[in-house]
Design a protein around this motif. Sequence first.
Motif, PDB file in Angstrom:
ATOM      1  N   LYS A   1       0.838  -1.211   0.000  1.00  0.00           N
ATOM      2  CA  LYS A   1       0.000   0.000   0.000  1.00  0.00           C
ATOM      3  C   LYS A   1       0.871   1.258   0.000  1.00  0.00           C
TER       4      LYS A   1
ATOM      5  N   GLU B   1       0.744   4.194  -2.695  1.00  0.00           N
ATOM      6  CA  GLU B   1       0.485   5.579  -2.300  1.00  0.00           C
ATOM      7  C   GLU B   1       1.593   6.512  -2.773  1.00  0.00           C
TER       8      GLU B   1
ATOM      9  N   GLU C   1      -4.366   4.019  -6.383  1.00  0.00           N
ATOM     10  CA  GLU C   1      -5.239   3.302  -5.459  1.00  0.00           C
ATOM     11  C   GLU C   1      -5.815   2.106  -6.190  1.00  0.00           C
TER      12      GLU C   1
END
Length: 170
Positions: A124, A128, A133
């Motif tokens: 993640k 980011e 996303e």
Amino acid sequence: KFYEYKNYQNKIEEINKEINPENMAYFDEFNLREKILKELKYINEDNFLSLKGKAAREINTTDCVIVTEILTSDILSELTDSEIVAFLSGFATNKNIIEVEYPQITPNLNKAFIKFLELYSDIKAIEEKYNFEENKYNRRFVPEVSNAIKRWMEGASFGEICKLTDLEES
């Protein structure tokens, strides 16, 4: 001359269709995914698949990156056969989430769940970093049935397993 002109005009129309804004949006997404896959070492600097990339290509699930990361890490190394099946059962769900709460089953499984959440956080963070996303429908890991699956693998009766979970049979 007219046919030549018409032929060039048709080619121009085809090219314009390919570079329309909708297709360009996909191209931008492709570039982001490529950067992420390079950082995760699925693609090398020459844009060829690495061994991890080839493994991910063969995995038929909505999030082959997460599954490949699990298989190429040490997450499963200390688990028994029944614990491995219980852990991986978290991917056999119709819920579209990554569950950050996990059941306390055995010390080995608890370590595996913690390592998984760390691995997931790392993925993640890279996404980011590139302002990317992932679609929520591509992320599925819910270990709520892990205890029931572990007990089933160890020979528990169907009645015992039904008492361990409130999920419906599907």
